[in-house]
Structure formats: C-alpha cells, structure tokens
Design a protein around this motif. Structure first.
Motif, PDB file in Angstrom:
ATOM      1  N   GLU A 112       3.740   7.373  10.706  1.00 22.11           N
ATOM      2  CA  GLU A 112       3.437   6.809   9.401  1.00 22.11           C
ATOM      3  C   GLU A 112       2.076   7.328   8.969  1.00 22.11           C
ATOM      4  O   GLU A 112       1.146   7.391   9.775  1.00 22.11           O
ATOM      5  CB  GLU A 112       3.381   5.272   9.462  1.00 22.11           C
ATOM      6  N   VAL A 113       1.990   7.699   7.719  1.00 23.18           N
ATOM      7  CA  VAL A 113       0.729   8.175   7.201  1.00 23.18           C
ATOM      8  C   VAL A 113       0.206   7.149   6.205  1.00 23.18           C
ATOM      9  O   VAL A 113       0.858   6.862   5.204  1.00 23.18           O
ATOM     10  CB  VAL A 113       0.884   9.544   6.520  1.00 23.18           C
ATOM     11  N   LEU A 114      -0.937   6.567   6.525  1.00 23.58           N
ATOM     12  CA  LEU A 114      -1.543   5.583   5.632  1.00 23.58           C
ATOM     13  C   LEU A 114      -2.438   6.330   4.660  1.00 23.58           C
ATOM     14  O   LEU A 114      -3.307   7.086   5.067  1.00 23.58           O
ATOM     15  CB  LEU A 114      -2.380   4.574   6.427  1.00 23.58           C
ATOM     16  N   LYS A 115      -2.213   6.113   3.381  1.00 19.69           N
ATOM     17  CA  LYS A 115      -2.897   6.941   2.407  1.00 19.69           C
ATOM     18  C   LYS A 115      -3.869   6.186   1.513  1.00 19.69           C
ATOM     19  O   LYS A 115      -4.985   6.628   1.305  1.00 19.69           O
ATOM     20  CB  LYS A 115      -1.854   7.680   1.561  1.00 19.69           C
ATOM     21  N   GLY A 166       0.825  -1.197   0.000  1.00 19.77           N
ATOM     22  CA  GLY A 166       0.000   0.000   0.000  1.00 19.77           C
ATOM     23  C   GLY A 166       0.856   1.243   0.000  1.00 19.77           C
ATOM     24  O   GLY A 166       2.081   1.176  -0.090  1.00 19.77           O
ATOM     25  N   SER A 167       0.184   2.388   0.080  1.00 20.26           N
ATOM     26  CA  SER A 167       0.896   3.652   0.059  1.00 20.26           C
ATOM     27  C   SER A 167       1.002   4.195   1.478  1.00 20.26           C
ATOM     28  O   SER A 167       0.011   4.542   2.099  1.00 20.26           O
ATOM     29  CB  SER A 167       0.160   4.632  -0.843  1.00 20.26           C
ATOM     30  N   VAL A 168       2.221   4.220   1.965  1.00 17.87           N
ATOM     31  CA  VAL A 168       2.476   4.651   3.333  1.00 17.87           C
ATOM     32  C   VAL A 168       3.654   5.614   3.315  1.00 17.87           C
ATOM     33  O   VAL A 168       4.678   5.331   2.710  1.00 17.87           O
ATOM     34  CB  VAL A 168       2.827   3.433   4.228  1.00 17.87           C
ATOM     35  N   ALA A 169       3.483   6.765   3.955  1.00 16.50           N
ATOM     36  CA  ALA A 169       4.592   7.718   4.056  1.00 16.50           C
ATOM     37  C   ALA A 169       5.098   7.716   5.487  1.00 16.50           C
ATOM     38  O   ALA A 169       4.316   7.573   6.418  1.00 16.50           O
ATOM     39  CB  ALA A 169       4.118   9.114   3.674  1.00 16.50           C
ATOM     40  N   SER A 170       6.405   7.826   5.644  1.00 14.35           N
ATOM     41  CA  SER A 170       6.984   7.843   6.984  1.00 14.35           C
ATOM     42  C   SER A 170       7.660   9.175   7.233  1.00 14.35           C
ATOM     43  O   SER A 170       8.287   9.738   6.347  1.00 14.35           O
ATOM     44  CB  SER A 170       8.038   6.743   7.133  1.00 14.35           C
ATOM     45  N   ILE A 171       7.541   9.628   8.449  1.00 12.49           N
ATOM     46  CA  ILE A 171       8.235  10.856   8.838  1.00 12.49           C
ATOM     47  C   ILE A 171       9.114  10.511  10.021  1.00 12.49           C
ATOM     48  O   ILE A 171       8.688   9.875  10.971  1.00 12.49           O
ATOM     49  CB  ILE A 171       7.235  11.971   9.191  1.00 12.49           C
TER      50      ILE A 171
END
Lengths: 499, 1131
Positions: B319-322, B239-244
C-alpha cells in the motif's frame, strides 16, 4: 486485575522516553568549543592551516596557478581548458571567476584555522613554546593575507576565530595599508618568538626566525621600503650559518623531490607527499605544466610558457635547461617540442622531472614548493640595496653568488652567466636584478608579484617585445575582483574599480 | 574536561540501555503473566465432535461435560435447558461450539479455565428473535446438505461462511473446505461468502450436494488495506492510498520489489538509475519535495519502519500512502510518502507448497551507432592530418565485445499453512543474474519466515523474519570522474577507437591511445577490475497483540535489523591504471543496525449502529547506528592476492572509519469516526523527536485531518443502481522530513592531512562546520481532494485525486560570506511546491469464460521552487570530472522546477559569411558551434535583450528532467486456463542531459563518435547542425545535448497456460501454470542514447536521493530486453 497490570506498559514506555534525551554524541568527531587545552592542541590546530594552504584549492593548484598565469612567463597551453583559467591569464576575469571562487574561501579557511589556534594559545600560559607557536600561526596568517592583499587590494581582514558567521556578515573591506601594517605586526611577533631553527633541524615546512625575516624583507620590498627590505634580507644573509641557509650547488637539485626535504636553500616550503585526501595534499602543478601524452608525464598542458619565453632565453643558461623541457618521449621516441602532441611549445619541467611518483600519479607528487629560498633573499638584498645605495660591490656580489651557482652545469663549470659588470648604472642594475629574478625564479609563482610591485604591466604585456602580449592590460588589472558571491551576501563590500 | 563529560554521558547512556533491557524483559514477563491468569490453554486445545439431532440444550451440555473437563455453570432463568437444537460439529474448540449454540440468543458465555459461565446478555435484548433460527432449533423438518468450497484454482477454501439466504442458519467450512449443514426444507438459496471472494448464491432446488468454486472479487470494495498501525476497509478510507496486488509484483522476475512497483500505481514514480543488476531505483511519491535532503519514501514492512523491502515473491500486498491524512501518522518521515509492505502469511488449512521458477534470457536494449574504422580515421585525420597513418588498423566493434547474452534464474519455494491457532509461511528464494555486460553478475538468496500464533484466546503473538544475502560482481559504470585512469566499462565501450584490437599479440590487453593519453580498453576494464560486494540483511520483528477487552487491544512490536556489507575492489597490474602503482586493493565494511519498538492501543466501538469509532494511540522508539571502515593498500607483489591480503602491498593508504548514530522517539494518535457508514472523519497527530535536529528544536508536531462522504450509501442514490460506489474525499495535513545526516546542526572539527615533519604526513584538526542551534525539520503541508467512483457493481472503478503540497523550511545549505571561513551552513530556508493529478481506472471488460480486465493509472506532477535565499539562483555543476569546463549544468531558480538544466541555447552551426557573435571561448568560424545571444547587462542589471556578445549572462534554462506525466496500462485476458498479460509503462516530457553523447559528438576527435560525425559540417556539407571537427572546441553546456527523454515501453507481455484439473488429478498438484513472457521488448522513444530510463549519479555522492541532480546520462549500464519462461506449481 488484568487491565491494571497492562497499564504498566505505557508507563514503561514513558520511562524509555526519559532515557531518550535525543542529545547527539558524535563519536569520532571533535567539537571546537574548548578543543585547545594543551600546547599539542595548538600545534594540531596550526597544522590545519598548513593542510589548507597545501590543498589543491590553494597552493596545490588554484591560487598558485592563478599567480603563475597572471605573469608573462606562463601562458595557457591548451585553450580548451577551463574558461576561468583562460580569463585569469587573459586579464578578463570577472567577479564570478571559478578560480577566485575556489581559492578565496580556502585562504580564509586557513586564516580561520590560525585564528582558532592563536585564540586557543593565548588562553594558555605564555611559555616560550606557546609563544613560538603563536609566532608560527601569525607567520601563516601574514603569509595568507600577504597573498590576498596583493591580489585583491582592500580585503575583509579578520583576526579572530569566527564562531558565528553572522558576526562578520556586514563588515567592510580593510584598507590595503592597514592590512600591510597587520602583516608587519604579525611578522614582527613571529621574528621575535620563532626559534632560529626548529627542534628537528631540517624542517623547512615550518617557519623559523629566518623565514619571518625573509617574508618581512619581501613585504617591505613590495611596499617599496627599500631600507627595511635591505635590513631584513641582510640579517638573513648575515645569519645564514646559524640559520643553516645556503645555495644548493646544482640548480637542478632544487627541483628534485628526493632531495628537497631539509634543503638548506629552502627558507620556507610547502610540502607534498603521496597519499592525498582530496583536496588536501594535492599538487596539480606537475599535471598542469606537463606535456599531455608524453612518456615522462601524463600532463594536462595547461600552464605552458609562450614560445618567446624559450626563444629569448639564452641557451647557454643551465637554468633554462632545468626549467623547461624542449623535447620529450612519445611512445619511447624522443621528439623535439615542434613534434609534441597538442601544444607544440617547450613545457615547464621543474615540477615533474623529479616529482617522485610514476608519470600517471601526476596530481599526487612528492614535490616541495619553496615559498622562499636563499637565492631570492640574495636578489632581494641586491635590489633593495641598489635603491638605497646604488649598485655597490655588495649588491653586485649578491647577484654574482646566484650567477656563480648557475654556471655549474650539472657538475661541469661553464662561463654563463658571467658576473655583473662593475660599471653598471643604478637603473641598469635594477633592470638586471628584475631579469635575474625572472629567470632564476622562473615559474616559481614570483613573476606576477614583481610585475605588480614594479608596475611593469603596461611595459611587459604590450608591444613587440612582450613575451605574452595582452593589449587589453590596464592599471585596473593589477587587482582581481572581490568574489561576487560575498558581495551579494554583504552589501558593505565594495568592488575593485574596473569590475 | 570534554572527555569526562563524554564518559559520563556514555555511562548514563549505557545505564539507560541496561534499564531498557530490563524493561523489555519485564514487558515480556508481563505477557507471560497475563497468559497465566487470562485463560487456559485447555479451552483452546480441546476439540470436540458432537452430533445432536433435535436434542435439548441440556443434552448438549451433558455430552460436552462427558467428553471433556468443562463444567457449565448457569442460573435456571438464564437459559431454557429444554430448548431443542440440532448441532453437528467436528473438531471444534469450545468457544466455537458455544458461538453456534448461543448465536443470536440472549445468552453470554465466559470461559474461565474449565468453567463455562452462562449469563444473560443484555446487549441483544432489543434484537428481535430470529424466527428462522427458532425454527431451526425447534423444528426437526430439516434436511442435510453437504459440499465442498474451492477457489478458482481448485484449492479447498476453509472458513467460507455458508448460510441459508435470509436466515442466520449456516456454518463455516472446515480445513478441507467442506461443510455439512441442516437446512429447513423450505430453504431456497444457499449463500457462500468469503473475504476477498465474490459471494455466490446457489438455488437449493432439491439438491443435497453443493460443490462451489469461489472467484476473487473484482475490486474489493470490502477489501482490507493496511494504513499504518492498523488496517481498514477500503470503503472506509478517507485518505489517498494506492494498493498494488501480489500478482503484479511477480509478473516478471525482479531483483528488488521496488522495481515491480513501476507503473503500477498513480502518484508513484519509480525510475531505474541504470540497468546494472542490483542498482538502485529512484522512487518519488507525488514528486520531489526537498532541495537538499532525501525525498525517498519511508518503507514500512509489517509495521517495522525504515527497513528493507523483502523480495517480491514474499509480498502479499503493497500500500502506498500518499496524502497527508494517510502519512501523518508517520510524522517527521511522512512527507515523502510511505510504502507499507505486508508480507505473506499462512492460512488455516492444508499445508500448501508453492514452487515458482523462471529463466530469462537477456540482451542489450539497443546499441549506439558508432563510427567504424574507415570513417573514424577520416574524422580524426580531418582534425589533425596524418594522425592516423598506415594500414595496421583493426575494426573492433567494442559494443559486440562487451555486451553478451545475459540470463536470470529465479526460484522460489514457499510452504504455508496452519490451523485456527497457528499460521506459518516459510519461503526461500534464489535469484541469479548474469548481466549483459561482461563479468557482471548478481545473486540473491533470501528466506522469509512468518509465524502467527493465537497463543491464548486474547493474545496473538508472532514473528516475521527476513534474511537476505546479496552478492554482486559489478562493473565500473557511471564513473564520477572518468578520464584516463578511471574510465568505466560503458563509457570506454563507446569512446574507444575502433582501430585497435582487444589484445596484443602477447595476449596482454591493447590499450587505447586516442589523444596520446593511455586508457584501458573496455574489455580489460570489465574483465580485470575486481569489484565485488556482498551484503547480508537480517530483520526480525516480533509482535504481541493483546485483546484487553472486546473493543480494546494493545499491540507491541520489537524489531531489529542488521545490514552488513563488504565491498572489495582490486585494480591489477594488467590494467593501465594498476600498472604504475603495482595494483591497488581496497576493502570496505559497513554495518547498519536499526532497532524499533512500537506500542499502541486500538479502541474500536460501534455505538447504536450509527457511530463507528476507532481510536489508536501509541509510542515509538527507534535507534539507528551506522558503522563504516576501510583499508587500502598499493604496490603488491602479485595480483594474485586480490583484495584479500592488503598487507601484501607495500604502500598502505590512510585507513578510514566512522560511526553515526541517531534516535527517534514519538507519540502518535489517530481517530477514525464513521457515521451511518456515510460520513468518515480521520484525525491524526504525531509528536516526533529526532536527535538529528538542533538542541532548540528536537520536537515537532504533525497533525492531519480528513473527511469523506460515501454518497452512494445515501438513500437518494438508491434510484441510481448503476453507481455502486461514490465517495468524495478531502484531507489536509502537515508532515515532516528529517532526512539529513546526523550531527548536521553541530559545530564540528574535521581532520585533514597536513604534510609536515620530515616528509611524514601529520594529521591536523580544523574547524569544519558552524552550529545552527535552531535547525529543524522540513515541513510539507498537503491538501488532497479525491473521488472514488464505482459503476456497474464495481466493474468500472475510477479514482481521481488532486493534490497541492508546499514544502517549507527546506533544509538548505544557506550560503555564508566565504571570508568567514565557512561557505555555508545547514539552515531551514526556502520552499518548493508540488501539485498534481492522479487517475486510476480499473475496468472489468468481460467477465465470463473470457475475462478481460484493464488497469490504467496516470500521474501528473508539477514541481516548482517557490523561494530561495535572497531569491538568488543557485547554480550547480554536475558532470563527469574529466569533462572540465562545462561549468553550471543545472539551476535552482524561483518559479522553475528543481533540476532544471542550465546552459546556452544551441543555434546550429555558423556558415561562411555569418556574423559571428563575439565572446571569450566561443567559436567564431564557419562550422563552429553557434549559441544564441539572449541577454545583456546595463548598469549591472540584466536587460533580457541581446547585447551582441556571448557571455555567462546568455545562459538560460534549457530543459526539465521532470516528466509532464507518467502512466501505466495493464491488460489481462483469460480464457479457459490461458492468460495473457500486457503491461505498458510510459513517461512523457522529461528531458535528458547526455554527457555520453556530449563526449561522443563534441567533434573534438579525442575519442570515437556516433555516426552523426558523418554529417559534420565541412565546406561541402553545410546543411547540418553538427559542427565541424576541431580539436580546439571548448565544452559548453548547451541545449545541443539535452534530449526529450519521453518513452513508452512494453514493460511486460506474458502468455500463460494453467493446466486443467483433469490432468493434475492424482498427481498431488493442485495448480500448475506455465508461461512465456517478454520484458522491455518494445521501447518507443526519440532519445538517441542507450536507454531513456537513466539517472547519472556522478561524483556528487547523492545517490538516488538528489532531487536537483537528475536526468543526466553518462556511461550508464543499459537496460536489457528479456524473454522469460516460467512455471508455477502448487501442491
């Protein structure tokens, strides 16, 4: 062994789910179904209608101001105000006008509140008290529809609580005459079942038998049924003693919020008290009519008469002094209206001079607004009797009562206005009564109704003598347009001609 | 009847609650019970030190049995007791020793209480025997090597695996980062590896001491990220996940961690609503989906959904689940994206004490150019000659009076550490800000305490605690109605005439009298009006994780949050607004309680080294409760009571209270399937029940699926070593949004005041809403296609995603015929789409002594309303209440974005001799505002052609508050302990509708103006688009006050210096860094207001949740630029 024990866990969570039926129990909120069980519940539901009628969206501002602006006694003071008001005043409102968009739905909300009350009450045992409450509710329904039918002509007429709005989504407009008949039916029920006086005797904010007779007289007057108008007005005059109706001695006291509660001249009044909960219990007429920036009132200069209203009004008339402010203080200096900041015209003073609150709390006054007061009943009787029997002594006498009170200049007797000349013709007397109404009931949301029922628009809005000229006036302007939003949602609703 | 009904359900409910309580206790007891039978504490607590050189297995056993109470039980044929081994261990538990002893052998052990049972392990039978390990065990030709492993900061790294390359000989560093290992004489290379660190290889070359420093891996392809109900290697994500990263969150001081997310991740749009300390942020992940309900993302902190985000300093990662594949596990709340927050926890090893402190000096970003006294007098007198005469005029610069230098102090002290069985992290932070506007202040105190225990071999338990107190002295800004009695500090600052002084001669405040209407001057509002609030948040989340079998675990969490706040307000008699009512005091209380219980199983197994399966399934129950109460009183004896003695007033206003409750109950499951490390599949489903929805529609199912292909793992890619990662991803799924207020589907009555008896207010009850028994969630169907590309050993990493989202069944207040008594009804109607493109590019430009990393992210989202009831425009009005007459300011129209501004097109000013377009309320004089005639009606239908007159048909869409694209660019440079960070953040193509400038530049003379008044139209200054000054101008919504709000902002630039180890030696300090940084130092924008980052909330009560009322500016608190100095120390 370990595993078998663990399997209990998901089973237990299943049990939690069994508990969670996800049903909402809105604590502190009421659900309408079956709400009305007692006489008190009926009363509480009727109070809901009063709340809506007194709201800013209806009598507190939008509808009352619209009625005021349509007449020739009140013009726009500050033409940078909301366009919808200017359009109502200038007879170029269209069907998306925001004032209509505000008071039209609120009128029907009040209707739904009384329909809910009547529906609930009719399921209870018909005691005298219950019937009186139904009478009260029907009186309010008649009041609301009487305003609607005069403003819009044919209208959607609903006399049951709306539980499913789909059920009324395709109805068409009910003919004006049918609406009038329903109003008369409601008022007849009210006049038979309402008490002569309310148990708490000073109450004018709830209708009595006298209020129902008075409104019926007005309905008949509007329909041109002079005999019935006279009969009903006469009944009120004849029973004034037991109804506790009388003229106030001092005209100014009618507009003193400290003296209005239980006032014998008030037959039915809408009351305000400080402590509004927007839009309920909000009264904007002091703000609308007051001078902006004056020491007396932090007004908005919206509903301001044309200069002609002041200059054509005999300066000897105490009622002009009470009704208008032709001078005001700015920074503690008294100046004439020619030096007012902003609009340099006398402003209506009836609603702020004794509004009962500091000058800044201008939308939260303690005013009571008389929907009917005894002086109007006298004038109604005079007008109707003149049509039936000519300017008889009785008819002239009613006008003279009103004039006699006007001669009391704050306790000092004056000789203006004089009694009606006994030799007056029927036509002149008709004109005289209408003029008397214009001044006696000035700015009391009455003038437009008189212009409309007497079809005087082309006369009063045109020509050199017009107080407030509107050359664009024509007969289609007697009605406002039906709210466009409802026409868009219900194709069976037709529009009035000219819109 | 009704009452008894209610009582019986209440009883049932409380009965249920009691059972629930008992049940929770039972679960706890079961945990304890399991403890008793499953393992003994002894095996976990007893530590052994052994040193056997070239001894037999039997000797080792004897040694262990002599040192402890352990007994070995085995059959002769299972092991060879004579097998020679070398074993050197220090302070290790028995299982660790046995792990080493039987590594890669076919022996399986089991510890039952104090008995160690050895059995043959058939699963490794097929494995070839490692020659090297046999060698190690049998041959004494070895040498000992020792050493210490540290991180870049010189801190010891425990748990690093040290192995002889190409063998399985190796060990793990101890708590001091030290190791000691016997290696074969012919060993060539030692390999040091640790999760998240770059693996280091060192040639042995006869050395016996190895001191190694590991640095963090550039972009961890093996990095583990949180995905909701579990974690996953980044490389396995479909899936599409962004991490900071944590360091990005603390790059500069922030009140809320949300602020730190701005510009850090693609697809995440964070916008300040105004600059007031403590104000909210508007967060949209992949655009706004809902017309009427909230599009705020769901925040999950350490598995506790819907709670407050801890302060930045205590966050390990975000983590941002998009996409739907990632968010569908949150079902009915996933549609707006999910922000997963993992807080810091302790690591085994020495106790670490960390201290961070910074101080920032702040100053207003910019000031507006307003008229000075002389110009103001000219301007006003042009409108009304003689209005301002005399000479007694001051020249007050209200902006100078109101703005001041602000400051932020930020401190954090964190202590963390632990051993193999227990980890702790305790942190306290203080944030103290004096705002740049007089009398505005914000303090925050927070404590985070995380504890994880390996209570038993198979049972982990832990608790995460977060407590916060916030205290705010606010200002009136973004006032809903504004105008004489309610002017806010900021609007008064710009509107108030410069001619008056701050104080009268007697020391009282000088009021403003611009149009005869008295108003408070801004200093009076700022100083005198008490607006104070205090909030306490406490959230605790307990978890237990039981390893049922090697491949199956069960995790249960119990979370509780209470958030209480108190708001107090007092308007004293020293203010104009308080004078006539002798002061007004208000106090509000609010308490929110959230409870959550999650229970889920995770099964993971690898079959034949080919099929990797992870299956997770569970059940959740949540409840929310919100209480509110208010009291208000007026007419006080003295202002000294403030709002703390409301009975000292003599005019009590109506009190208020309310309660709202809702529940959520869900089942969920997720299957991850991976084949050959190349083909990834994820299937997710959640079955959600919410009390907020109508009785016929309480439950909904939200499925999603995703596939990914790790192309780089394919053999045909072996020839392209430059490509270290190449993954294609695709997903589709449906998520929901249940963000409407509770009770939205019910028919309800409401109470209203109704004046009746003897001037006493009586309350009435009246129908308020109609029921919709079918009301249900909004559904968002989303598809996403993405690619992850890594080049040159991950030095260049590019992630790109395209998504398309369609949100249907919008929770919409469908209009009803208003003669029904109801204006509208909540219903499911209408649809909105969002589609967009996201790019993230991370590069390591230099990686030697001089390091330079670049992170760039770009997001573009297109929002469009697809369907409205009857296809009709929905016209909406948002403006400060006193600016009457503006009318419709935004429109919902099919085919256009939500929030599109609506009004007339401004065409400059009329000149002498121009033909004036007629229309009621429009100016028809030279110098007047000129609007464009674009439309007319024929037979009741719009023609789209000018008709020679101006009326409401000529209004059109005049702006779009949604940005075309946003981006963030972060560059970090490092050289010998000196670091430089430059962070730029930008938004392009978003329009702003400014009521501040509307009011200032209407040229009505009712208040001060910007210096554009100097260019107003006069018969001698005709070449201008600023209209002439006149009091009789109506307020007309037009493109004149719609501006391009694009900006590029240097959000942060910092220079740091890390003190060298040589300086720190002996001080006990292992790491020290000092830094100097600046925030918002440069903003490039054409927006003429205070700050392009603004969102007027107005009186709509929608807060940051509205997707329709966006992009307005009125009286907002401007942002500040700051200079920060700070220090970070570790012990």
């Amino acid at each position: 062994m370990k595993l078998s024990k663990l399997y209990i866990l998901p089973l237990l969570t299943l049990f939690v789910l069994g508990c969670t039926d996800l049903v909402e129990n809105p604590v502190g909120r009421l659900i309408p179904d079956g709400f009305i069980k007692t006489e008190k519940d009926v009363q509480t539901a009727i109070y809901g209608a009063y709340g809506k009628i007194a709201s800013d969206n209806y009598w507190g501002r939008e509808m009352a101001a619209a009625i005021m602006l349509r007449g020739d006694m009140v013009d726009i003071g500050n033409r940078s105000t909301v366009a919808a008001r200017i359009q109502i005043n200038d007879f170029n409102a269209n069907s998306t006008n925001a004032m209509i968009g505000t008071f039209w739905p609120m009128a029907y909300q009040a209707v739904d509140a009384v329909n809910t009350a009547i529906d609930g009450a009719e399921a209870l045992e018909p005691t005298t008290e219950i019937k009186a409450l139904i009478g009260e509710a029907k009186f309010l329904r008649a009041f609301t529809y009487f305003n609607l039918v005069r403003l819009f002509g044919d209208i959607p007429y609903i006399d049951e609580p709306v539980k499913d709005p789909e059920a009324v989504a395709t109805i068409s407009r009910t003919a004006e005459s049918t609406v009038y008949q329903s109003i008369i039916d409601d008022l007849n029920y009210a006049k038979e079942n309402l008490p002569m006086e309310h148990p708490l005797e000073d109450i004018r904010s709830r209708p009595s038998k006298g209020s129902a007779y008075t409104m019926l007289a007005d309905v008949y007057l509007t329909m041109g049924n002079w005999q019935e108008a006279y009969t009903h007005a006469k009944w009120v005059i004849d029973n004034a003693g037991s109804l506790n109706y009388a003229l106030e001695a001092d005209y100014q006291d009618l507009f003193d919020s400290g003296k209005q509660d239980g006032m014998p001249e008030h037959i039915f009044a809408i009351e305000y008290k400080r402590g509004s909960a927007w839009p309920f219990d909000v009264d904007s007429h002091a703000a609308f009519s007051g001078m902006s920036g004056s020491d007396e009132v932090a007004g908005w200069t919206v509903t301001v008469p044309s200069l002609a209203v002041y200059s054509t009004w005999d300066s000897r008339d105490y009622r002009r002094k009470v009704a208008l402010a032709d001078s005001a203080h700015y920074s503690e200096i008294l100046v004439p209206y020619t030096e007012f900041q902003g609009t340099k015209r006398p402003h209506i003073a009836k609603y702020w001079r004794f509004m009962g609150v500091p000058r800044d709390l201008v939308t939260d006054t303690e005013n009571n607004y008389a929907i009917y007061r005894f002086a109007e009943v006298l004038l109604t009787a005079a007008e109707a009797l003149n049509e039936v029997s000519g300017p008889t002594a009785e008819a002239r006498g009613y006008v003279n009562q009103v004039r006699a009170r006007a001669r009391n200049w704050a306790g000092t007797a004056t000789d203006f206005p004089a009694d009606v000349d006994a030799g007056i013709s029927k036509d002149d007397f008709r004109t005289l009564v209408l003029e008397e109404r214009r001044l006696e009931l000035s700015f009391e949301f009455k003038r437009w109704w008189d212009i409309k029922r007497r079809q005087m628009g082309n006369e009063v809005f045109k020509g050199p003598n017009a107080l407030e000229p509107h050359e664009n006036f024509n007969d289609t302007k007697y009605l406002l347009p039906i709210r466009q939003r409802d026409i868009d949602l219900n194709e069976n609703l037709s529009q009035n001609p000219g819109y | 009847m009704k009452k008894t009904d209610f009582k019986s359900t209440a009883f049932l409910k409380s009965g249920c609650k009691r059972v629930l309580k008992i049940m929770k206790l039972t679960i706890f007891l079961i945990f304890l019970g399991l403890t008793g039978v499953s393992a003994s504490v002894y095996s976990q607590s007893k530590k052994l030190t052994l040193n056997v050189e070239n001894g037999s297995i039997r000797e080792v056993f004897d040694l262990i049995e002599s040192q402890s109470e352990f007994v070995f039980i085995y059959k002769k044929n299972v092991i060879d007791p004579a097998r020679k081994v070398n074993l050197k261990v220090e302070d290790l538990t028995i299982d660790k020793i046995l792990d080493v002893l039987f590594r890669d052998s076919d022996v399986k052990y089991e510890i039952l209480n104090r008995q160690i049972i050895l059995t043959p392990d058939r699963s490794v039978k097929s494995k070839p025997v490692d020659i090297q390990s046999v060698l190690q065990l049998q041959q004494p030709q070895q040498k000992e090597v020792t050493g210490k492993v540290t991180d870049a900061g010189g801190l010891p790294l425990p748990g690093v695996s040290v192995i002889v390359k190409g063998t399985t000989i190796g060990m793990v560093t101890n708590t001091d980062g030290e190791f000691s290992l016997n290696i074969p004489l012919n060993a060539e290379t030692l390999q040091f590896s640790f999760v998240g660190m770059k693996t280091v290889e060192i040639a042995v070359e006869g050395k016996t001491t190895f001191n190694v420093s590991l640095t963090e891996e550039i972009v961890g392809i093996e990095e583990v990220v949180a995905i909701g109900y579990g974690t996953m290697r980044k490389s396995d994500l479909s899936g599409s996940v962004a991490s900071i990263k944590a360091e990005d969150l603390t790059a500069f001081p922030t009140i809320q961690a949300m602020q730190a997310l701005q510009g850090r991740a693609s697809g995440v749009h964070v916008q300040a609503t105004n600059g007031e300390p403590g104000s909210d942020f508007r967060v949209r992940i992949r655009g706004a989906k809902s017309i009427s309900s909230s599009s705020d993302p769901l925040i999950v902190v350490d598995g506790f959904p819907g709670v407050a985000m801890p302060v930045s300093e205590d966050i390990q990662s975000v983590e941002v689940l998009k996409d739907a594949s990632a968010t569908a596990i949150y079902g009915s709340r996933g549609a707006n994206g999910v922000i997963l927050v993992t807080t810091k926890s302790g690591k085994a090893g020495k106790t670490t004490i960390e201290f961070n402190s910074s101080y920032s000096a702040q100053k207003v970003l910019n000031k507006l150019d307003l008229l000075k006294t002389a110009d103001y007098i000219d301007y006003v007198n042009e409108i009304e000659p003689g209005r301002l005469t005399g000479s007694d005029f001051k020249d007050t610069d209200w902006q100078d009076e109101v703005f001041r230098q602000g400051g932020i102090q930020n401190y954090q002290l964190a202590i963390s550490g632990g051993n193999e069985n227990a980890h702790y992290y305790v942190s306290g932070a203080i944030y103290d800000q004096n705002g740049i506007v007089l009398d505005s202040k914000f303090d925050r105190y927070s404590v985070t305490s995380n504890l994880d225990l390996q209570a038993l071999k198979n049972l982990k338990v832990g608790v995460k605690l977060y407590a916060l107190r916030e205290h705010k002295n606010g200002t009136v800004n973004m006032e809903g109605s504004g105008g004489a009695g309610q002017t806010g500090v900021l609007s008064a600052t710009v509107l108030t005439e410069p001619t008056i002084p701050v104080y009268n001669e007697d020391g009282s405040y000088h009021s403003s009298f611009m149009t005869g209407l008295e108003r408070d001057n801004p200093v009076a509002i700022a100083r005198e009006m008490a607006i104070e609030s205090e909030s306490d948040n406490l959230q605790a989340n307990f978890f237990g994780e039981y390893q049922i079998a090697k491949n199956l675990k069960f995790r249960s969490t119990f979370g509780a949050q209470t958030w209480s706040s108190r708001y107090g307000n007092y308007m004293p008699t020293t203010m104009y607004g308080g004078r006539s009512i002798n002061g007004r005091g208000t106090i509000d209380g609010r308490r929110i309680t959230n409870l959550s219980n999650e229970n889920y199983f995770t099964f993971s197994e690898n079959f034949n080294e080919i099929h990797d399966v992870t299956l997770m399934a569970g059940y959740t129950y949540e409840s929310h409760r919100s209480e509110f109460w208010r009291a208000q009183s007026e007419n006080f004896l003295s202002d000294a009571f403030d709002f703390w003695n409301l009975s000292a007033g003599s005019n009590y206003r109506a009190p208020n209270s309310s309660l709202t409750e809702s529940e959520l109950s869900s089942y969920y499951a997720r299957l991850h399937y991976k084949m050959f490390d190349r083909y990834l599949f994820t299937f997710t489903g959640r079955y959600d029940g919410s009390s907020k929805f109508a009785k016929n529609n309480k439950w909904g199912f939200f499925p999603s699926g995703a596939v990914a292909w790790n192309i780089a793992e394919e053999t045909f890619m072996d020839g392209i070593p430059q490509i270290s990662q190449l993954k294609l991803r695709g997903s589709y799924g449906i998520t929901g949004n249940q963000s409407i207020a509770a009770y939205g589907s019910l028919a309800l009555m409401r109470t209203i005041p109704s004046v009746m008896i003897g001037n006493e207010v009586v309350n009435a009850v009246t129908p308020n809403t109609v029921a919709n028994n079918n009301l249900t969630w909004e559904k968002t169907a989303q598809r996403d296609i993405g690619v992850d590309l890594g080049l040159f050993d991950q030095r260049i990493l590019l992630t790109a995603d395209y998504y398309y989202m369609k949100t249907t069944d919008q929770l919409f207040q469908v209009p009803l015929v208003s003669y029904s008594g109801y204006n509208n009804m909540w219903s499911n109607f209408g649809s909105v789409e969002n589609k967009g493109l996201e790019l993230t590019l991370s590069t390591v430009n230099f990686n030697g002594d001089f390091k330079w990393n670049t992170d760039f992210n770009f997001s573009r989202n297109r929002n469009k309303v697809l369907e409205l009831p009857d296809g009709a425009d929905v016209l909406r009005s948002v403006f400060p209440g006193h600016m009457v007459g503006i009318g419709t300011t935004n429109v919902l129209r099919e085919g256009y974005p939500m929030g599109s501004f609506f009004g007339y097109i401004y065409d400059g000013v009329y000149q002498e001799g121009d033909t004036f377009i007629p229309g009621g309320g429009f100016e028809q004089v030279a110098g007047g505002e000129k609007f464009r005639d674009i439309n007319g009606k024929q037979d009741g239908e719009l023609t789209g052609q000018p008709d020679g007159q101006l009326n409401s048909d000529d209004r059109t869409i005049i702006g779009d508050p949604n940005p075309d694209f946003i981006w963030g660019l972060n560059n970090t440079f490092e050289y010998k302990g000196i670091d430089l960070n430059v962070f730029v953040q930008a938004s392009h193509g978003n329009d702003i509708y400014s009521f501040t400038l509307f009011e200032l530049e209407l040229m009505q003379g009712f208040n001060n103006s910007t210096t554009s008044a100097l260019d107003r139209w006069t018969p001698t200054n005709t070449n201008t688009d600023v209209p002439r000054a006149t009091a009789s101008r109506s307020r007309i919504s037009s493109s004149r006050f719609v501006y391009d709000g694009s900006y590029i902002r240097l959000k942060n630039v910092s220079v740091g210096y890390r003190l060298p180890q040589s300086l720190l030696r002996g001080s006990g300090i292992s790491y020290a860094r000092i830094y100097l940084s600046g925030q918002n130092l440069i903003t490039l924008t054409d927006y003429p207001g205070f700050d392009p980052e603004v969102n007027y909330l107005g009186s709509t009560g929608m807060g940051t949740t509205s997707n329709v009322n966006v992009g307005y500016d009125y009286g907002s608190y401007p942002s500040a630029k700051s200079v920060t100095v700070g220090v970070q120390v570790k012990f």
